[in-house]
Motif scaffolding. Sequence first.
Motif, short mmCIF file in Angstrom:
data_model
loop_
_atom_site.label_atom_id
_atom_site.label_comp_id
_atom_site.label_asym_id
_atom_site.label_seq_id
_atom_site.Cartn_x
_atom_site.Cartn_y
_atom_site.Cartn_z
N ALA A 20 0.83 -1.21 0.00
CA ALA A 20 0.00 0.00 0.00
C ALA A 20 0.86 1.25 0.00
O ALA A 20 0.54 2.24 -0.67
CB ALA A 20 -0.93 -0.01 1.21
N MET A 34 -7.82 -0.31 -4.18
CA MET A 34 -7.59 -1.56 -3.47
C MET A 34 -7.15 -2.66 -4.44
O MET A 34 -6.38 -3.54 -4.08
CB MET A 34 -8.85 -1.99 -2.73
CG MET A 34 -9.18 -1.08 -1.54
SD MET A 34 -7.87 -1.01 -0.31
CE MET A 34 -8.83 -0.88 1.20
N VAL A 45 -8.38 -8.85 -2.97
CA VAL A 45 -8.98 -7.66 -2.40
C VAL A 45 -9.73 -8.01 -1.12
O VAL A 45 -9.73 -7.26 -0.14
CB VAL A 45 -9.92 -6.98 -3.41
CG1 VAL A 45 -10.68 -5.82 -2.76
CG2 VAL A 45 -9.15 -6.47 -4.61
N ILE A 48 -7.49 -8.00 1.83
CA ILE A 48 -7.21 -6.66 2.33
C ILE A 48 -8.35 -6.16 3.21
O ILE A 48 -8.12 -5.66 4.31
CB ILE A 48 -6.96 -5.67 1.17
CG1 ILE A 48 -5.71 -6.08 0.40
CG2 ILE A 48 -6.81 -4.24 1.71
CD1 ILE A 48 -5.40 -5.19 -0.78
N TYR A 49 -9.58 -6.34 2.73
CA TYR A 49 -10.72 -5.86 3.51
C TYR A 49 -10.91 -6.66 4.79
O TYR A 49 -11.50 -6.15 5.76
CB TYR A 49 -12.00 -5.90 2.67
CG TYR A 49 -12.14 -4.71 1.75
CD1 TYR A 49 -12.35 -3.44 2.27
CD2 TYR A 49 -12.06 -4.86 0.37
CE1 TYR A 49 -12.48 -2.34 1.43
CE2 TYR A 49 -12.19 -3.77 -0.49
CZ TYR A 49 -12.40 -2.51 0.05
OH TYR A 49 -12.52 -1.41 -0.77
N LYS A 55 -9.98 2.06 2.76
CA LYS A 55 -8.72 2.64 2.27
C LYS A 55 -8.15 3.64 3.27
O LYS A 55 -6.92 3.73 3.43
CB LYS A 55 -8.95 3.31 0.92
CG LYS A 55 -7.66 3.73 0.24
CD LYS A 55 -7.86 4.05 -1.24
CE LYS A 55 -8.53 5.37 -1.44
NZ LYS A 55 -8.49 5.81 -2.87
#
Length: 211
Positions: A20, A34, A45, A48-49, A55
């Motif tokens: 990131a 993302m 993705v 990541i969430y 974000k």
Amino acid sequence: MSNGAKTRIERSRAKIVAAAADVFLKEGFLGATMDQIALQADVSVQTIYSRFQNKETLFHEVVDALAGGATRKINRDVDELPDEIDPEVWLRRFAIKQLQTVLTPRLMQLRRMVIGESGRFPELGVALYKEGPGRAIERLTEAFTHFATTGELSMTDPKLAAEQFNWLLMGGPTSEAMYLGDAAIPGKRRMEKHAEQTVDLFMARYTVADR
């Protein structure tokens, strides 16, 4: 959860934050997606969430990793405060380490990006200030409280003195790098000279008269 599972999650978070950071610095906060970060980190993705809410949360983690990590490095590398240490010696070490750690192209790029987005996302500026100058001022306040208590410095407001020292040290070099680009980041010799001059000015104001 087993220790092995915790370790895998921690590694995954660190990998995502590192990816990131690269994407944010290249694309800016608004330009980064993302999907780009997932591709850079080689994760989904959804992963990541599952680690970060959105974000903005991920960006705060990046700020902590870059700016907060730099400040923690300074605190690790600079001596603690034994009673016998001279404040001028400690301040010179702190000042040089602060300049060397903060004045890097990567951190200047982060600062430019956050300032550019601060109108729409003021919380990003708050996060950067807290993890950068805010932590440095806290560390200096602790040191000046110690030196005032031992009678080695004459001051009634250690926090004010900490703010004065921080901006006297960082204001000029940081502004030059922000306006003029990475080529304006001073080299080692210039940093050392600036640190010495800053400490001399500060000590002239706060040294106990009869020392």
